[in-house]
Structure formats: structure tokens, C-alpha cells
Design a protein around this motif. Sequence first.
Motif, mmCIF file in Angstrom:
data_model
loop_
_atom_site.group_PDB
_atom_site.id
_atom_site.type_symbol
_atom_site.label_atom_id
_atom_site.label_comp_id
_atom_site.label_asym_id
_atom_site.label_seq_id
_atom_site.Cartn_x
_atom_site.Cartn_y
_atom_site.Cartn_z
ATOM 1 N N ASP A 250 -3.358 -16.803 68.268
ATOM 2 C CA ASP A 250 -4.681 -16.262 68.580
ATOM 3 C C ASP A 250 -5.367 -15.741 67.325
ATOM 4 O OD1 ASP A 250 -4.289 -16.870 71.225
ATOM 5 O OD2 ASP A 250 -3.767 -14.830 71.838
ATOM 6 N N GLU A 251 -4.576 -15.200 66.389
ATOM 7 C CA GLU A 251 -5.138 -14.689 65.134
ATOM 8 C C GLU A 251 -5.786 -15.819 64.342
ATOM 9 O OE1 GLU A 251 -5.949 -12.020 61.914
ATOM 10 O OE2 GLU A 251 -5.453 -11.681 64.026
ATOM 11 N N VAL A 252 -5.099 -16.945 64.253
ATOM 12 C CA VAL A 252 -5.638 -18.096 63.524
ATOM 13 C C VAL A 252 -6.930 -18.582 64.182
ATOM 14 C CG1 VAL A 252 -5.248 -20.539 62.995
ATOM 15 C CG2 VAL A 252 -3.453 -18.855 62.530
ATOM 16 N N ALA A 253 -6.891 -18.714 65.507
ATOM 17 C CA ALA A 253 -8.076 -19.198 66.223
ATOM 18 C C ALA A 253 -9.236 -18.228 66.087
ATOM 19 C CB ALA A 253 -7.734 -19.409 67.699
ATOM 20 N N SER A 254 -8.955 -16.935 66.135
ATOM 21 C CA SER A 254 -10.012 -15.927 66.036
ATOM 22 C C SER A 254 -10.639 -15.917 64.646
ATOM 23 C CB SER A 254 -9.422 -14.549 66.353
ATOM 24 O OG SER A 254 -10.382 -13.532 66.157
ATOM 25 N N ARG A 255 -9.824 -16.001 63.611
ATOM 26 C CA ARG A 255 -10.355 -15.997 62.249
ATOM 27 C C ARG A 255 -11.161 -17.267 61.972
ATOM 28 N NH1 ARG A 255 -5.527 -14.676 58.298
ATOM 29 N NH2 ARG A 255 -7.192 -14.956 56.756
ATOM 30 N N GLU A 256 -10.708 -18.377 62.529
ATOM 31 C CA GLU A 256 -11.457 -19.621 62.365
ATOM 32 C C GLU A 256 -12.801 -19.540 63.079
ATOM 33 O OE1 GLU A 256 -10.924 -23.858 64.385
ATOM 34 O OE2 GLU A 256 -9.351 -23.450 62.901
ATOM 35 N N ALA A 257 -12.803 -18.989 64.291
ATOM 36 C CA ALA A 257 -14.046 -18.844 65.046
ATOM 37 C C ALA A 257 -15.026 -17.938 64.306
ATOM 38 C CB ALA A 257 -13.756 -18.283 66.435
ATOM 39 N N HIS A 258 -14.503 -16.880 63.706
ATOM 40 C CA HIS A 258 -15.362 -15.967 62.947
ATOM 41 C C HIS A 258 -15.981 -16.672 61.746
ATOM 42 C CE1 HIS A 258 -16.066 -12.589 60.013
ATOM 43 N NE2 HIS A 258 -16.749 -12.181 61.062
ATOM 44 N N ALA A 259 -15.197 -17.522 61.088
ATOM 45 C CA ALA A 259 -15.729 -18.276 59.952
ATOM 46 C C ALA A 259 -16.869 -19.187 60.390
ATOM 47 C CB ALA A 259 -14.613 -19.099 59.310
ATOM 48 N N ARG A 260 -16.689 -19.853 61.504
ATOM 49 C CA ARG A 260 -17.742 -20.745 62.010
ATOM 50 C C ARG A 260 -18.984 -19.949 62.381
ATOM 51 N NH1 ARG A 260 -15.682 -25.886 62.791
ATOM 52 N NH2 ARG A 260 -13.396 -26.022 62.864
ATOM 53 N N GLN A 261 -18.792 -18.758 62.932
ATOM 54 C CA GLN A 261 -19.930 -17.903 63.276
ATOM 55 C C GLN A 261 -20.698 -17.475 62.023
ATOM 56 O OE1 GLN A 261 -18.095 -14.730 65.500
ATOM 57 N NE2 GLN A 261 -17.686 -16.013 67.284
ATOM 58 N N ARG A 262 -19.991 -17.383 60.892
ATOM 59 C CA ARG A 262 -20.632 -17.013 59.629
ATOM 60 C C ARG A 262 -21.373 -18.195 59.005
ATOM 61 N NH1 ARG A 262 -16.384 -14.156 55.719
ATOM 62 N NH2 ARG A 262 -18.278 -13.839 54.488
ATOM 63 N N GLY A 263 -21.243 -19.369 59.625
ATOM 64 C CA GLY A 263 -21.950 -20.543 59.128
ATOM 65 C C GLY A 263 -21.100 -21.471 58.292
ATOM 66 N N ILE A 264 -19.820 -21.188 58.184
ATOM 67 C CA ILE A 264 -18.928 -22.069 57.441
ATOM 68 C C ILE A 264 -18.592 -23.266 58.324
ATOM 69 C CG2 ILE A 264 -16.617 -22.267 56.420
ATOM 70 C CD1 ILE A 264 -16.890 -19.246 55.753
ATOM 71 N N ASN A 265 -18.873 -24.461 57.843
ATOM 72 C CA ASN A 265 -18.640 -25.651 58.662
ATOM 73 C C ASN A 265 -17.933 -26.763 57.907
ATOM 74 O OD1 ASN A 265 -20.708 -26.675 57.034
ATOM 75 N ND2 ASN A 265 -22.275 -26.310 58.601
ATOM 76 N N SER A 266 -17.469 -26.467 56.698
ATOM 77 C CA SER A 266 -16.732 -27.471 55.937
ATOM 78 C C SER A 266 -15.773 -26.763 54.987
ATOM 79 C CB SER A 266 -17.691 -28.365 55.146
ATOM 80 O OG SER A 266 -18.384 -27.598 54.170
ATOM 81 N N VAL A 267 -14.796 -27.510 54.529
ATOM 82 C CA VAL A 267 -13.832 -26.954 53.574
ATOM 83 C C VAL A 267 -13.671 -27.914 52.399
ATOM 84 C CG1 VAL A 267 -12.535 -25.530 55.199
ATOM 85 C CG2 VAL A 267 -11.932 -27.931 54.973
ATOM 86 N N PRO A 268 -13.334 -27.371 51.222
ATOM 87 C CA PRO A 268 -13.159 -25.939 50.980
ATOM 88 C C PRO A 268 -14.495 -25.210 50.836
ATOM 89 C CG PRO A 268 -12.895 -27.145 48.927
ATOM 90 C CD PRO A 268 -13.074 -28.174 50.009
ATOM 91 N N THR A 269 -14.518 -23.976 51.290
ATOM 92 C CA THR A 269 -15.648 -23.093 51.046
ATOM 93 C C THR A 269 -15.126 -21.843 50.355
ATOM 94 O OG1 THR A 269 -16.982 -23.862 52.917
ATOM 95 C CG2 THR A 269 -17.431 -21.657 52.099
ATOM 96 N N PHE A 270 -15.739 -21.505 49.234
ATOM 97 C CA PHE A 270 -15.337 -20.342 48.435
ATOM 98 C C PHE A 270 -16.433 -19.288 48.555
ATOM 99 C CE2 PHE A 270 -13.812 -24.259 46.577
ATOM 100 C CZ PHE A 270 -12.503 -24.008 46.204
ATOM 101 N N ILE A 271 -16.055 -18.060 48.812
ATOM 102 C CA ILE A 271 -17.021 -16.967 48.864
ATOM 103 C C ILE A 271 -16.642 -15.943 47.802
ATOM 104 C CG2 ILE A 271 -18.062 -15.144 50.245
ATOM 105 C CD1 ILE A 271 -17.652 -16.837 52.691
ATOM 106 N N VAL A 272 -17.535 -15.753 46.843
ATOM 107 C CA VAL A 272 -17.289 -14.855 45.722
ATOM 108 C C VAL A 272 -17.892 -13.488 46.026
ATOM 109 C CG1 VAL A 272 -17.626 -14.491 43.249
ATOM 110 C CG2 VAL A 272 -17.388 -16.823 44.145
ATOM 111 N N ALA A 273 -17.056 -12.469 45.960
ATOM 112 C CA ALA A 273 -17.495 -11.072 46.138
ATOM 113 C C ALA A 273 -18.205 -10.861 47.471
ATOM 114 C CB ALA A 273 -18.384 -10.642 44.978
ATOM 115 N N ASP A 274 -17.782 -11.632 48.488
ATOM 116 C CA ASP A 274 -18.341 -11.512 49.835
ATOM 117 C C ASP A 274 -19.853 -11.726 49.840
ATOM 118 O OD1 ASP A 274 -17.688 -11.222 52.535
ATOM 119 O OD2 ASP A 274 -18.346 -9.131 52.588
#
Length: 208
Positions: free
Chosen positions: A158-182
Motif C-alpha cells: 500500500d505504501e508503494v501504491a500510495s507514493r506512486e499515486a501521490h507522484a501522479r497527483q503532483r503531475g509526474i507522468n514519466s520516468v525518470p523525473t528528477f526534482i531538485v530542492a523540491d
Amino acid sequence: MTRLDIFADPVCPWCLIGKLELDAALVNRPDHPFAITWHPFRLNPQMPPQGMDRAEYLTAKLGEDAQAAEEAVAKRAADLGVTLNPSPREPDTTDAHRLMHWAGLEGFQDAVMTGLLRAHWLEAADIGDHETLTRIAAAAGMDIATTARLLAGDADRDEVASREAHARQRGINSVPTFIVADTHAVSGAQPAALWEGVIDELTGRQPQ
């Protein structure tokens, strides 16, 4: 330190390329300020637990473009001195991401991600297989018995699924995606020179 959050899936070829390029930059800039955390993002969340034949998967996903896509990745890898030998199985990476989560708790994420990428892309190994995952964990310094016990259960699915869902909600839709300093998002397998420039800017290093 500067946070560098990386959303990746070890079955993504550009995640392999992206890590190779980033690692090269970190070697060239050993004074880098990055505190790196890897985050789960499954390319194929609906993949059956047993995985599927990789050739069939690529044909279904890319159609007649599959061969060209494979050749493009192989060429980029070759330019970095790496010869690809991918797994004939396209795995479900849920368990690989669970392993990465546990590795993060113990400080072994980089070694485990390196092991996952090497196993899938260079050693033709099945990273959906628990024995393979346990071997990767042990090589990184994790406890074999604990890893095997956790993989045998449902811990942190559930942790993996939840963190992935949160990433998609943030607009991340491809990998790799790097976020510098949030703050700043960088997508795709960027060349080492780009990362060296980012590090130089963060550390105030003057261009050579």
C-alpha cells in the motif's frame, strides 16, 4: 545539502541511462550537495504478478516502433560504454519498489537501485523474482533473512501504491523525473554535463 528526489522504475531503459549519466557527474563533482532519494513509479501498474514475455510486451505497447526504440536505447548505452542484455521477462516491479522502500529506511537505496538496473538490463535477470531481489539486497548490505521474510508477505504494498499515486497527483507522468530542492523538475535521461552545471551553480563553482 540539497534534496534530489528521483522518480524511477528499474525496467525503464531511460532510468538506466539517466542514472549512468548522473553517476558520472557525481564522480566528476565529488563535492556535490545532493541528498538523493529514489521514489516508486511503476510504468506498468497493471502488469500481472508473474510478468510477461518482454518481446510481446514491447510489441503490444509500441507496435512497429518497438525495434527502433530498442535500438535507440542500445546506442545511447553503448555511447556510455554499456552493452545491454535485458531480461526476456517484463516483470511486475511492485516488489522491486518495496525493496527500494526498505533500502531507503536503511540507507542502501543507491546500491539497490544500481543492482536492480544491472540485473534487469545487463544480466537478463528477472527482478520480479524474490530470489533475485534477495540477492540484490544482500549485495547492497541488507539482511537476507529479513528481506526474504518481507518479500514473502504484503508489507508496504500500500505504501508503494500510495507514493506512486501521490507522484501522479503532483503531475509526474514519466520516468525518470528528477526534482531538485523540491522546486525544479527535470525529466528524462539528462547528460552528465547538465548535472555538472547544476552542481556548479548550487556550490558556486566557477566554470572551467
